[in-house]
Design a protein around this motif. Structure first.
Motif, PDB file in Angstrom:
ATOM      1  N   GLU A 144     -14.082   6.074 -25.310  1.00 37.97           N
ATOM      2  CA  GLU A 144     -14.348   7.736 -25.694  1.00 37.97           C
ATOM      3  C   GLU A 144     -14.665   8.054 -24.039  1.00 37.97           C
ATOM      4  O   GLU A 144     -14.750   9.392 -23.699  1.00 37.97           O
ATOM      5  CB  GLU A 144     -15.188   8.138 -26.707  1.00 37.97           C
ATOM      6  N   ALA A 145     -15.615   7.588 -23.140  1.00 38.86           N
ATOM      7  CA  ALA A 145     -15.823   7.298 -22.204  1.00 38.86           C
ATOM      8  C   ALA A 145     -14.490   7.722 -20.954  1.00 38.86           C
ATOM      9  O   ALA A 145     -15.134   8.442 -20.109  1.00 38.86           O
ATOM     10  CB  ALA A 145     -17.788   6.954 -21.346  1.00 38.86           C
ATOM     11  N   THR A 146     -14.264   7.261 -20.901  1.00 36.21           N
ATOM     12  CA  THR A 146     -13.203   7.668 -20.214  1.00 36.21           C
ATOM     13  C   THR A 146     -11.658   8.590 -19.976  1.00 36.21           C
ATOM     14  O   THR A 146     -11.432   8.675 -20.984  1.00 36.21           O
ATOM     15  CB  THR A 146     -11.808   5.800 -19.976  1.00 36.21           C
ATOM     16  N   GLU A 147     -12.229   8.976 -18.095  1.00 38.84           N
ATOM     17  CA  GLU A 147     -11.361  10.299 -18.734  1.00 38.84           C
ATOM     18  C   GLU A 147     -10.656   9.955 -17.324  1.00 38.84           C
ATOM     19  O   GLU A 147     -10.797   9.497 -16.260  1.00 38.84           O
ATOM     20  CB  GLU A 147     -12.398  11.524 -17.587  1.00 38.84           C
ATOM     21  N   ILE A 148      -9.563  10.229 -16.576  1.00 34.88           N
ATOM     22  CA  ILE A 148      -8.625  10.230 -15.833  1.00 34.88           C
ATOM     23  C   ILE A 148      -8.526  11.497 -14.798  1.00 34.88           C
ATOM     24  O   ILE A 148      -8.365  12.678 -15.254  1.00 34.88           O
ATOM     25  CB  ILE A 148      -7.348  10.095 -16.740  1.00 34.88           C
ATOM     26  N   ALA A 149      -8.890  10.977 -13.695  1.00 35.31           N
ATOM     27  CA  ALA A 149      -9.476  12.407 -12.461  1.00 35.31           C
ATOM     28  C   ALA A 149      -8.023  12.367 -11.590  1.00 35.31           C
ATOM     29  O   ALA A 149      -8.359  12.971 -10.896  1.00 35.31           O
ATOM     30  CB  ALA A 149     -10.932  11.703 -12.118  1.00 35.31           C
ATOM     31  N   GLY A 150      -7.641  12.033 -11.599  1.00 38.83           N
ATOM     32  CA  GLY A 150      -6.012  12.637 -11.129  1.00 38.83           C
ATOM     33  C   GLY A 150      -5.058  11.178 -10.973  1.00 38.83           C
ATOM     34  O   GLY A 150      -5.643   9.304 -11.016  1.00 38.83           O
ATOM     35  N   THR A 151      -4.713  10.825  -9.900  1.00 41.40           N
ATOM     36  CA  THR A 151      -3.873   9.792  -9.167  1.00 41.40           C
ATOM     37  C   THR A 151      -4.144   9.475  -7.267  1.00 41.40           C
ATOM     38  O   THR A 151      -4.552  10.762  -7.258  1.00 41.40           O
ATOM     39  CB  THR A 151      -2.226   9.747  -9.569  1.00 41.40           C
ATOM     40  N   LYS A 152      -3.993   8.770  -6.591  1.00 32.68           N
ATOM     41  CA  LYS A 152      -3.657   8.408  -5.856  1.00 32.68           C
ATOM     42  C   LYS A 152      -2.763   7.363  -5.328  1.00 32.68           C
ATOM     43  O   LYS A 152      -2.822   5.922  -5.891  1.00 32.68           O
ATOM     44  CB  LYS A 152      -5.017   7.824  -5.101  1.00 32.68           C
ATOM     45  N   SER A 153      -1.485   7.631  -4.699  1.00 34.22           N
ATOM     46  CA  SER A 153      -1.104   6.784  -4.207  1.00 34.22           C
ATOM     47  C   SER A 153      -0.923   5.865  -2.621  1.00 34.22           C
ATOM     48  O   SER A 153      -1.647   6.400  -1.497  1.00 34.22           O
ATOM     49  CB  SER A 153       0.141   7.789  -3.487  1.00 34.22           C
ATOM     50  N   TYR A 154      -0.171   5.015  -2.561  1.00 31.07           N
ATOM     51  CA  TYR A 154      -0.612   3.978  -1.816  1.00 31.07           C
ATOM     52  C   TYR A 154       0.700   3.865  -1.105  1.00 31.07           C
ATOM     53  O   TYR A 154       1.866   3.380  -1.686  1.00 31.07           O
ATOM     54  CB  TYR A 154      -1.245   2.899  -2.388  1.00 31.07           C
ATOM     55  N   ILE A 155       0.295   3.171  -0.406  1.00 28.38           N
ATOM     56  CA  ILE A 155       2.168   3.340   0.902  1.00 28.38           C
ATOM     57  C   ILE A 155       1.902   1.762   1.454  1.00 28.38           C
ATOM     58  O   ILE A 155       0.888   1.509   2.390  1.00 28.38           O
ATOM     59  CB  ILE A 155       2.522   4.058   1.482  1.00 28.38           C
ATOM     60  N   ARG A 156       2.946   0.829   1.339  1.00 29.07           N
ATOM     61  CA  ARG A 156       2.319  -0.815   1.239  1.00 29.07           C
ATOM     62  C   ARG A 156       4.014  -1.157   2.402  1.00 29.07           C
ATOM     63  O   ARG A 156       4.889  -0.556   2.259  1.00 29.07           O
ATOM     64  CB  ARG A 156       2.402  -1.750   0.721  1.00 29.07           C
ATOM     65  N   PHE A 157       4.348  -2.149   3.782  1.00 30.42           N
ATOM     66  CA  PHE A 157       4.812  -2.072   3.901  1.00 30.42           C
ATOM     67  C   PHE A 157       4.791  -3.776   4.073  1.00 30.42           C
ATOM     68  O   PHE A 157       3.951  -4.133   4.876  1.00 30.42           O
ATOM     69  CB  PHE A 157       5.372  -1.564   5.822  1.00 30.42           C
ATOM     70  N   LYS A 158       6.072  -4.540   4.175  1.00 30.19           N
ATOM     71  CA  LYS A 158       5.756  -5.753   4.404  1.00 30.19           C
ATOM     72  C   LYS A 158       7.559  -6.164   4.418  1.00 30.19           C
ATOM     73  O   LYS A 158       8.651  -5.452   4.298  1.00 30.19           O
ATOM     74  CB  LYS A 158       6.463  -6.612   2.509  1.00 30.19           C
ATOM     75  N   GLN A 159       7.426  -7.364   4.579  1.00 30.10           N
ATOM     76  CA  GLN A 159       8.337  -8.092   4.890  1.00 30.10           C
ATOM     77  C   GLN A 159       8.397  -9.741   4.962  1.00 30.10           C
ATOM     78  O   GLN A 159       7.282 -10.045   5.490  1.00 30.10           O
ATOM     79  CB  GLN A 159       8.944  -7.765   6.991  1.00 30.10           C
ATOM     80  N   ARG A 160       9.226 -10.819   5.196  1.00 31.82           N
ATOM     81  CA  ARG A 160       9.250 -11.840   5.365  1.00 31.82           C
ATOM     82  C   ARG A 160       9.130 -12.891   6.179  1.00 31.82           C
ATOM     83  O   ARG A 160       9.588 -12.406   7.110  1.00 31.82           O
ATOM     84  CB  ARG A 160      10.526 -12.373   3.851  1.00 31.82           C
ATOM     85  N   ALA A 161       8.167 -13.842   5.588  1.00 28.56           N
ATOM     86  CA  ALA A 161       7.438 -14.314   7.385  1.00 28.56           C
ATOM     87  C   ALA A 161       8.772 -15.231   7.857  1.00 28.56           C
ATOM     88  O   ALA A 161       9.787 -15.567   7.429  1.00 28.56           O
ATOM     89  CB  ALA A 161       6.515 -15.906   6.334  1.00 28.56           C
ATOM     90  N   GLY A 162       8.813 -14.854   8.525  1.00 27.67           N
ATOM     91  CA  GLY A 162       9.857 -15.403  10.051  1.00 27.67           C
ATOM     92  C   GLY A 162      10.832 -15.037   9.924  1.00 27.67           C
ATOM     93  O   GLY A 162      11.754 -14.893  10.267  1.00 27.67           O
ATOM     94  N   LEU A 163      10.328 -13.040   8.352  1.00 26.04           N
ATOM     95  CA  LEU A 163      12.410 -12.902   8.690  1.00 26.04           C
ATOM     96  C   LEU A 163      13.349 -13.450   8.278  1.00 26.04           C
ATOM     97  O   LEU A 163      14.398 -13.294   8.563  1.00 26.04           O
ATOM     98  CB  LEU A 163      12.321 -12.127  10.303  1.00 26.04           C
ATOM     99  N   LYS A 164      12.937 -14.430   7.313  1.00 28.83           N
ATOM    100  CA  LYS A 164      13.807 -15.103   7.158  1.00 28.83           C
ATOM    101  C   LYS A 164      14.078 -14.660   5.059  1.00 28.83           C
ATOM    102  O   LYS A 164      13.431 -14.279   4.628  1.00 28.83           O
ATOM    103  CB  LYS A 164      13.874 -16.533   6.754  1.00 28.83           C
ATOM    104  N   ILE A 165      15.612 -14.764   4.722  1.00 29.59           N
ATOM    105  CA  ILE A 165      15.579 -13.959   3.438  1.00 29.59           C
ATOM    106  C   ILE A 165      14.906 -15.147   2.380  1.00 29.59           C
ATOM    107  O   ILE A 165      14.481 -14.314   1.724  1.00 29.59           O
ATOM    108  CB  ILE A 165      17.050 -14.392   3.544  1.00 29.59           C
ATOM    109  N   ASP A 166      14.618 -16.404   3.025  1.00 26.15           N
ATOM    110  CA  ASP A 166      13.660 -17.072   1.634  1.00 26.15           C
ATOM    111  C   ASP A 166      12.059 -17.545   2.023  1.00 26.15           C
ATOM    112  O   ASP A 166      11.397 -17.532   1.438  1.00 26.15           O
ATOM    113  CB  ASP A 166      14.042 -18.539   1.945  1.00 26.15           C
ATOM    114  N   GLY A 167      11.552 -16.435   3.240  1.00 21.93           N
ATOM    115  CA  GLY A 167      10.379 -16.117   3.183  1.00 21.93           C
ATOM    116  C   GLY A 167       9.899 -15.617   2.712  1.00 21.93           C
ATOM    117  O   GLY A 167      10.159 -14.749   1.743  1.00 21.93           O
ATOM    118  N   GLY A 168       8.434 -15.944   2.521  1.00 19.61           N
ATOM    119  CA  GLY A 168       7.443 -15.143   1.645  1.00 19.61           C
ATOM    120  C   GLY A 168       7.258 -13.829   1.398  1.00 19.61           C
ATOM    121  O   GLY A 168       7.238 -13.578   3.005  1.00 19.61           O
TER     122      GLY A 168
END
Length: 228
Positions: A170-194
């Motif tokens: 009952e105490a919980t209220e949604i005050a709005g939203t916040k957007s986050y942007i992230r950039f990722k790439q695979r380790a060593g630019l390998k297709i099977d990299g993490g």
């Protein structure tokens, strides 16, 4: 540069001193700090401009897809977005998080939990008890919403606990939203990299001590060359 009026330097108390009264090391320190902060401000603007452009380009692409599929735009914003390079090595991800706040009932929920802990202290795991009480710790004037909501994951059936969880709902209220942007790439630019996140947070950016020492040596050589 420090604030200089009529050739005099302003100190931390607002007084003006003749440059001969300012130690050489303090003058060098002033120049160093001024230069680094100015560079930081330039970087700050560049990062802000890049962030705005990145969001805009991702949302524009989603609009393009909507147009392609003849869809009407229902909202003025776009939710979560994940875009990938053709080979999947690089990725741009937008996540939308809810901003959760609590009203006064949260205090009542804390009191009800305290009542429960008072009755169950002897049989309750001390580690769990610590986690429960820490959930209500206030930092920067706020409680951690994740920890508060996390209390509901405990499999506790005591009536006082259940009542407290209802109060949290009952105490919980949604005050709005916040957007986050992230950039990722695979380790060593390998297709099977993490998949690894490209760190853009200056404080969290990993830097090796050896890298710092290398640049420091180069700076010292430059200073020595200037003094010759």
């Amino acid at each position: 540069m420090a604030v200089i009026v009529n050739g005099k330097w302003q100190d931390k108390e607002g007084n003006f001193k003749h440059p001969d009264m300012v130690r050489v090391d303090k003058q060098i320190e002033d120049e160093l700090v001024e230069g680094l902060v100015e560079s930081a401000l330039v970087l700050h603007k560049q990062m802000k401009d890049f962030k705005i452009k990145a969001f805009a380009e991702c949302y524009a692409f989603v609009d393009l897809l909507r147009k392609e599929y003849e869809m009407e735009r229902i909202t003025s914003t776009v939710g979560a977005v994940t875009l990938k390079s053709f080979n999947g090595i690089k990725e741009v991800q937008i996540q939308v998080a809810k901003l959760i706040t609590f009203d006064q009932k949260l205090t009542l929920a804390k009191e009800k939990i305290d009542e429960y802990l008072t009755h169950k202290t002897e049989n309750l795991d001390s580690e769990i008890q610590t986690l429960i009480t820490r959930a209500f710790d206030v930092k920067n004037g706020k409680v951690d919403a994740k920890q508060i909501i996390g209390l509901k994951s405990y499999n506790i059936t005591h009536p006082k606990w259940k009542e407290a969880m209802s109060m949290i709902d009952e105490a919980t209220e949604i005050a709005g939203t916040k957007s986050y942007i992230r950039f990722k790439q695979r380790a060593g630019l390998k297709i099977d990299g993490g998949m690894e996140t490209i760190v853009l947070d200056l404080a969290a950016l990993p830097v090796e001590e050896s890298e710092i020492q290398t640049v420091k040596k180069e700076l010292v050589k430059e200073k020595q060359g200037d003094n010759q």
